[in-house]
Design a protein around this motif. Sequence first.
Motif, PDB file in Angstrom:
ATOM      1  N   VAL A  61       0.879  -1.167   0.000  1.00 46.89           N
ATOM      2  CA  VAL A  61       0.000   0.000   0.000  1.00 46.89           C
ATOM      3  C   VAL A  61       0.919   1.219   0.000  1.00 46.89           C
ATOM      4  O   VAL A  61       1.615   1.492   0.977  1.00 46.89           O
ATOM      5  N   GLU A  64      -0.102   4.456  -1.241  1.00 42.59           N
ATOM      6  CA  GLU A  64      -0.948   5.589  -1.604  1.00 42.59           C
ATOM      7  C   GLU A  64      -0.237   6.926  -1.406  1.00 42.59           C
ATOM      8  O   GLU A  64       0.385   7.163  -0.368  1.00 42.59           O
ATOM      9  N   ASN A  81      -1.474  -1.112  -4.124  1.00 38.00           N
ATOM     10  CA  ASN A  81      -2.361   0.044  -4.123  1.00 38.00           C
ATOM     11  C   ASN A  81      -1.485   1.275  -4.331  1.00 38.00           C
ATOM     12  O   ASN A  81      -0.744   1.681  -3.423  1.00 38.00           O
ATOM     13  N   VAL A 128      -3.742  -1.018  -8.387  1.00 37.66           N
ATOM     14  CA  VAL A 128      -4.634   0.137  -8.407  1.00 37.66           C
ATOM     15  C   VAL A 128      -3.780   1.334  -8.807  1.00 37.66           C
ATOM     16  O   VAL A 128      -2.872   1.733  -8.076  1.00 37.66           O
TER      17      VAL A 128
END
Length: 102
Positions: free
Chosen positions: A35, A37, A55, A75
């Motif tokens: 992750v 982000e 992500n 993503v």
Amino acid sequence: MSKAKLSGAVLSDASLKRVNCGQCKLDRADLTRAVLEFSDFTGANLAGASFIKANLLGVSFKDATVSGADFRGAVLDSVDFTGAVGVADARFDQASSPLGRR
């Protein structure tokens, strides 16, 4: 973490939100399911890195080297690849918004 040398590092499943990794060396790194982000990889060497199912919402890859990187299933919403080298050589199968902004 700016300019960190992490070539080949195994960071799978890591949670590294809003990390400044500008000019980092993460070539061949394993960031599977990480992750990341809103992180910044401006000018980083990410050649051959694995971002499978990661992500990457809002991540900047400006001027980064992504040749051979694997973004399958990642993503990639609002990702910025402006000036990135090797985008055509990276894998984007089943990624969301596979080209982000270029």
